[in-house]
Structure formats: structure tokens, C-alpha cells
Design an enzyme around this catalytic site. Structure first.
Site, PDB file in Angstrom:
ATOM      1  N   LYS A  14       0.826  -1.216   0.000  1.00  0.00           N
ATOM      2  CA  LYS A  14       0.000   0.000   0.000  1.00  0.00           C
ATOM      3  C   LYS A  14       0.861   1.268   0.000  1.00  0.00           C
ATOM      4  O   LYS A  14       0.675   2.154  -0.821  1.00  0.00           O
ATOM      5  CB  LYS A  14      -0.938   0.016   1.225  1.00  0.00           C
ATOM      6  CG  LYS A  14      -1.865  -1.185   1.309  1.00  0.00           C
ATOM      7  CD  LYS A  14      -2.785  -1.102   2.509  1.00  0.00           C
ATOM      8  CE  LYS A  14      -2.091  -1.163   3.863  1.00  0.00           C
ATOM      9  NZ  LYS A  14      -1.369  -2.425   4.137  1.00  0.00           N
ATOM     10  N   ARG A  89     -10.365   0.383   8.259  1.00  0.00           N
ATOM     11  CA  ARG A  89      -9.831  -0.934   8.572  1.00  0.00           C
ATOM     12  C   ARG A  89     -10.810  -1.769   9.383  1.00  0.00           C
ATOM     13  O   ARG A  89     -10.487  -2.898   9.754  1.00  0.00           O
ATOM     14  CB  ARG A  89      -8.586  -0.752   9.442  1.00  0.00           C
ATOM     15  CG  ARG A  89      -7.294  -0.951   8.728  1.00  0.00           C
ATOM     16  CD  ARG A  89      -6.229  -0.600   9.755  1.00  0.00           C
ATOM     17  NE  ARG A  89      -5.037  -1.313   9.501  1.00  0.00           N
ATOM     18  CZ  ARG A  89      -3.980  -0.759   8.899  1.00  0.00           C
ATOM     19  NH1 ARG A  89      -4.019   0.459   8.461  1.00  0.00           N
ATOM     20  NH2 ARG A  89      -2.898  -1.470   8.753  1.00  0.00           N
ATOM     21  N   ARG A 128      11.750  -5.069   5.170  1.00  0.00           N
ATOM     22  CA  ARG A 128      11.441  -3.657   4.884  1.00  0.00           C
ATOM     23  C   ARG A 128      12.300  -2.717   5.734  1.00  0.00           C
ATOM     24  O   ARG A 128      12.550  -2.954   6.912  1.00  0.00           O
ATOM     25  CB  ARG A 128       9.966  -3.385   5.177  1.00  0.00           C
ATOM     26  CG  ARG A 128       9.647  -1.905   5.072  1.00  0.00           C
ATOM     27  CD  ARG A 128       8.193  -1.622   5.043  1.00  0.00           C
ATOM     28  NE  ARG A 128       7.520  -2.076   6.254  1.00  0.00           N
ATOM     29  CZ  ARG A 128       6.219  -1.972   6.427  1.00  0.00           C
ATOM     30  NH1 ARG A 128       5.467  -1.470   5.474  1.00  0.00           N
ATOM     31  NH2 ARG A 128       5.662  -2.403   7.531  1.00  0.00           N
ATOM     32  N   ARG A 161      10.842  -0.559  11.265  1.00  0.00           N
ATOM     33  CA  ARG A 161       9.736  -0.201  12.141  1.00  0.00           C
ATOM     34  C   ARG A 161       9.658  -1.145  13.342  1.00  0.00           C
ATOM     35  O   ARG A 161       9.913  -2.327  13.214  1.00  0.00           O
ATOM     36  CB  ARG A 161       8.406  -0.269  11.353  1.00  0.00           C
ATOM     37  CG  ARG A 161       8.026   1.061  10.767  1.00  0.00           C
ATOM     38  CD  ARG A 161       6.881   1.001   9.800  1.00  0.00           C
ATOM     39  NE  ARG A 161       5.719   0.226  10.189  1.00  0.00           N
ATOM     40  CZ  ARG A 161       4.626   0.117   9.438  1.00  0.00           C
ATOM     41  NH1 ARG A 161       4.566   0.736   8.270  1.00  0.00           N
ATOM     42  NH2 ARG A 161       3.602  -0.613   9.836  1.00  0.00           N
ATOM     43  N   ARG A 172      -0.793  -8.371  13.714  1.00  0.00           N
ATOM     44  CA  ARG A 172      -1.333  -7.494  12.655  1.00  0.00           C
ATOM     45  C   ARG A 172      -2.108  -8.314  11.620  1.00  0.00           C
ATOM     46  O   ARG A 172      -3.156  -7.888  11.142  1.00  0.00           O
ATOM     47  CB  ARG A 172      -0.193  -6.730  11.974  1.00  0.00           C
ATOM     48  CG  ARG A 172       0.335  -5.595  12.824  1.00  0.00           C
ATOM     49  CD  ARG A 172       1.729  -5.175  12.435  1.00  0.00           C
ATOM     50  NE  ARG A 172       1.808  -4.567  11.129  1.00  0.00           N
ATOM     51  CZ  ARG A 172       2.944  -4.385  10.455  1.00  0.00           C
ATOM     52  NH1 ARG A 172       4.096  -4.795  10.988  1.00  0.00           N
ATOM     53  NH2 ARG A 172       2.941  -3.811   9.285  1.00  0.00           N
TER      54      ARG A 172
END
Ligand code: AP5
Length: 217
Positions: A14, A89, A128, A161, A172
Site C-alpha cells: 500500500k 480498517r 522492509r 519499524r 497485525r
């Protein structure tokens, strides 16, 4: 008018696609994740509250999130269109958004749902690296910055992160399956849903999204 929702599981791409979309279409990027991370960095009351949830991988309560988006969508720059990334969400968020977009006469024109399987999501999230200053995402294998550890866009030092651990990711993914997946049906019923395969390359995903935008414009 492009009033777009970008949805998909953590790591679907996203944020990566959002960067490309806002550059190509000149619409504001409204990422609730980025807004919360900024509030956390500034240690505002909303940021401190959000941190309690985000660092564990849980969703921030609906009332806090809806208020944040409501204020942002009322701003003048959203009159030319907007890209919502990571919002809504939950069903209550989607219902609140539906009411709000009616009130401000800025109806949603399409929901782009980027799909990807769990195995790939784990590789993407653990590899990431992100820019703490401008939010740009990179990857240690598939999207390396030009200079290792440095953001291509603003030169800040890249970080990992806090919620990109395997433990947090499991929470998550669980939140995504239980609270966000029902939105697929919600938007399908309204004729707004466009599924996009997120397993193909970054440029191919972007091209598919651009084709959808050309169709609805
Ligand atoms: P948020 O920041 O929205 O995180 P997320 O939804 O978990 O999504 P990610 O940012 O992890 O993934 P992404 O899909 O953007 O993937 P990316 O493009 O980086 O939210 C964080 C937290 O804030 C939530 O957990 C929650 O606590 C809270 N929150 C936010 N919104 C909320 C709301 N509405 N309500 C309640 N709480 C909320 O890509 C991942 C990696 O893969 C990158 O390294 C990238 O380079 C790579 N990659 C991407 N696409 C490809 C591709 N096609 N091929 C190869 N590699 C790719």
C-alpha cells in the site's frame, strides 16, 4: 475525481504504491499509519495512546482513528481528490467514512484491494526498511535505496519499524483477517471493489492501478 481507498494486508504494498500514485496523480496521501507514526514521534497525547496499540500490532481504537481522518478529509486539498491508505480498517470506520463522505460531498470512487499471500508478506515486512522522515518504504532485496541505509527522497537514515517483528506481524495479520477482511464484502456490495494482485512486480502493480483509475475517471 479520484477519491480512492487503498486496502490490503500488512506488506501488500500500500505505502509503496501510494508514493507512486500521489506523484502521478497529484492527490493528497492520507495514511493513518503515517499520521500515527508522526504523532508518536512528536509524543502528542494521541501519539502516546496510539503507540500502546501499534507497537503490539493492534488496531488503534475506532474513535481516535475516525476523528483523525475526519479532520484531515475536511481540508481544502482533498477537494481535488484523495488517497486513503490504511483507512478504513474496520466496519465501524467504513460506516463512519460513508457518512462523512456524504456530508462533505466527496464520495469514494474506487477501493483498490491489493492482495498477497502470507509467506510473501512475512518476507516483505521483515526485509522492509523505512524512512522515518518522509515515510518512504524500501526493501533489503527487492527495493534497495541508491545508497545503502539512506532514503532516496530526503536523505534521512533508514530504520526498521518497531512493529515489523515476526511477533507483531502475527498480531497485525490476525487483526487484518478478523477486522479488515469484512470490508471486502462491504465494498463489493457497493460496486466499488477492485482486486489487484500484489504478488507481481512493483511497476506491474502500479500499471494495473493506473488502468483502474483511467476506467473510473
Ligand atoms: P500501517 O502503516 O497502515 O501498516 P500496515 O497496514 O500494516 O501496512 P504496512 O505499512 O506494513 O504495509 P504496506 O502495505 O504499506 O507495504 P509496503 O508498501 O511498505 O499501519 C500501522 C499500524 O497503525 C497498524 O498496525 C495499526 O496499529 C495502526 N493503524 C493504521 N491505520 C489504522 C486504522 N485505520 N485503524 C486502526 N489502527 C490503524 O511494502 C512492504 C515491503 O514490501 C516494502 O519493503 C516494499 O518495498 C516491498 N514490496 C511492496 N510491494 C512489492 C512488490 N510488488 N514486489 C516486491 N516487493 C514489494
Amino acid at each position: 475525481m479520484l477519491n480512492i481507498i487503498l486496502m490490503g494486508p500488512p506488506g501488500a504494498g500500500k505505502g509503496t504504491q501510494a508514493k507512486k500514485i500521489i506523484a502521478a496523480y497529484d492527490i493528497p496521501h492520507i495514511s493513518t499509519g503515517d499520521m500515527f507514526r508522526e504523532a508518536m514521534a512528536n509524543k502528542t497525547p494521541a501519539g502516546l495512546l496510539a503507540a500502546e496499540y501499534i507497537n503490539k500490532g493492534l488496531l488503534v481504537p475506532d474513535d481516535v482513528t475516525i476523528k483523525l481522518v475526519k479532520e484531515r478529509l475536511a481540508k481544502d486539498d482533498c477537494a481535488k481528490g484523495f488517497l486513503l491508505d490504511g483507512f478504513p480498517r474496520t466496519i465501524p470506520q467504513a460506516e463512519a467514512l460513508e457518512t462523512l463522505t456524504k456530508e462533505i460531498n466527496r464520495p469514494i470512487s474506487a477501493v483498490v484491494n491489493i492482495t498477497a499471500d502470507k509467506e510473501v508478506l512475512v518476507k516483505r515486512i521483515t526485509g522492509r526498511r523505512v524512512c522515518p522522515a518522509c515515510g518512504a518504504p524500501f526493501h533489503i532485496e527487492t527495493l534497495k535505496p541508491k545508497v545503502e541505509g539512506v532514503c532516496d527522497y530526503c536523505g534521512a537514515t533508514l530504520i526498521q519499524r518497531k512493529d515489523d517483528t515476526l511477533e507483531s506481524l502475527a498480531v497485525r495479520l490476525n487483526a487484518y483477517e478478523n477486522q479488515t477482511l469484512p470490508l471486502v464484502k462491504f465494498y463489493e456490495e457497493r460496486g466499488l471493489l477492485h482486486d489487484v494482485d500484489g504478488l507481481i512486480g512493483l511497476e506491474e502493480v502500479f500499471k494495473t492501478i493506473c488502468d483502474i483509475f483511467e476506467e473510473i475517471k
